[in-house]
Design an enzyme around this catalytic site. Sequence first.
Site, short mmCIF file in Angstrom:
data_model
loop_
_atom_site.label_atom_id
_atom_site.label_comp_id
_atom_site.label_asym_id
_atom_site.label_seq_id
_atom_site.Cartn_x
_atom_site.Cartn_y
_atom_site.Cartn_z
N ASN A 37 -10.97 -21.89 -17.50
CA ASN A 37 -11.46 -22.23 -18.74
C ASN A 37 -12.55 -23.33 -18.21
O ASN A 37 -12.16 -24.34 -17.85
CB ASN A 37 -10.31 -22.87 -19.47
CG ASN A 37 -11.02 -23.32 -20.70
OD1 ASN A 37 -12.25 -23.30 -21.01
ND2 ASN A 37 -10.18 -24.05 -21.75
N LYS A 53 -14.89 -24.34 -19.95
CA LYS A 53 -15.39 -25.19 -20.91
C LYS A 53 -17.05 -25.39 -20.96
O LYS A 53 -17.55 -24.37 -20.75
CB LYS A 53 -14.87 -26.82 -20.71
CG LYS A 53 -12.85 -26.54 -20.44
CD LYS A 53 -12.35 -27.90 -20.85
CE LYS A 53 -10.88 -27.57 -20.49
NZ LYS A 53 -10.05 -28.69 -20.67
N HIS A 96 -7.85 -23.38 -28.88
CA HIS A 96 -7.91 -24.59 -27.74
C HIS A 96 -7.74 -25.86 -28.41
O HIS A 96 -8.39 -26.06 -29.58
CB HIS A 96 -8.93 -24.49 -26.77
CG HIS A 96 -8.80 -25.32 -25.62
ND1 HIS A 96 -8.81 -26.76 -25.46
CD2 HIS A 96 -8.29 -24.94 -24.39
CE1 HIS A 96 -8.61 -27.07 -24.66
NE2 HIS A 96 -8.34 -26.18 -23.78
N GLU A 154 -8.93 -28.62 -27.71
CA GLU A 154 -10.20 -29.16 -27.83
C GLU A 154 -11.08 -28.69 -29.08
O GLU A 154 -11.75 -29.58 -29.65
CB GLU A 154 -11.27 -28.96 -26.60
CG GLU A 154 -10.39 -30.09 -25.58
CD GLU A 154 -10.83 -29.56 -24.02
OE1 GLU A 154 -11.62 -28.56 -23.98
OE2 GLU A 154 -10.19 -30.05 -23.19
N GLU A 170 -0.32 -25.56 -23.86
CA GLU A 170 -0.80 -26.47 -23.19
C GLU A 170 -0.48 -27.60 -23.95
O GLU A 170 -1.12 -27.96 -24.96
CB GLU A 170 -2.32 -25.96 -23.33
CG GLU A 170 -2.84 -24.89 -22.58
CD GLU A 170 -4.50 -25.06 -22.33
OE1 GLU A 170 -4.62 -25.14 -21.08
OE2 GLU A 170 -5.25 -25.32 -23.21
N GLY A 206 -6.26 -32.12 -18.66
CA GLY A 206 -7.39 -33.22 -18.17
C GLY A 206 -6.89 -34.66 -17.88
O GLY A 206 -7.67 -35.54 -17.65
N SER A 249 -3.65 -29.81 -16.52
CA SER A 249 -3.63 -30.11 -15.20
C SER A 249 -3.00 -29.39 -14.24
O SER A 249 -2.32 -30.06 -13.16
CB SER A 249 -3.06 -31.66 -15.25
OG SER A 249 -3.98 -32.59 -16.16
#
Length: 252
Positions: free
Chosen positions: A12, A14, A98, A100, A168, A174, A214
Amino acid sequence: MKQSYKPLVVANWKMNPGTLVEAKALLLAIKATAKKTPEAEVVVAAPAIFLTELQKVVGSIVHLAAQNVHGQPNGAFTGETSMAMLQASGVSHVIVGHSERRAMGETDEVVAKKIQVVLKAKNTPIVCIGERERDSQGNFYIHIESQIVSAFATIPPNRFKDIVIAYEPIWAIGTGKTATGDDVIEMSLYIHKVLTKHYGRNAAGKVRVIYGGSVNAENATSLYGTKSIAGFLVGGASLKPADFAKIIEATK
Ligand code: PGA
């Protein structure tokens, strides 16, 4: 857990890298590793603007994914990209929900609509779920269950085999804080338990669960070694070809 699919490793990217030239170089590096590791299915979720050009160099070993899609086929939706547009750019997978994007207001209902659009196009939705934090009362289990139930609400069980769940935990994305092997085992079992409770054992067994948050060159082998996941969704480390190569190799 019995697996009838190849392990799935999804990059991914991003909102990276900055240029098409860099994106091509990164894709070619990933392609070289994927060639050496035919045991794994490697998917790259690149920024939508690069997909059409990346399609020309991707070849058949690595697959392209989109990081998002709109839930409607066309219309007045400024700045959005439809499933048909993505398909014309060569994607076979789409990341949906996702964290985010959920943080920007994407609701469970919107996520469910997007899954339908992706399935209708005979693409594979990679549906992200995960808790913000782990409270000691265990409320995060309820959160995970409700994310699953709303995502799968309108999906007929015969399509479950076409869906990937990416577990996730948001606290691991991250942050460098990875879930432990035990966390991953437990959550994979829990996700399958929820699917079994609502849709039956047969349909539940067909959904692949991958882990993201991560994942890196150091922890991939032990996480995959738990034998509880079907692969990885990788953010930061997927931009470093040598590290991503080690993650792909960890699924051998
Ligand atoms: P990370 O991102 O690997 O950088 O934690 C994972 C993701 O957001 O999919």
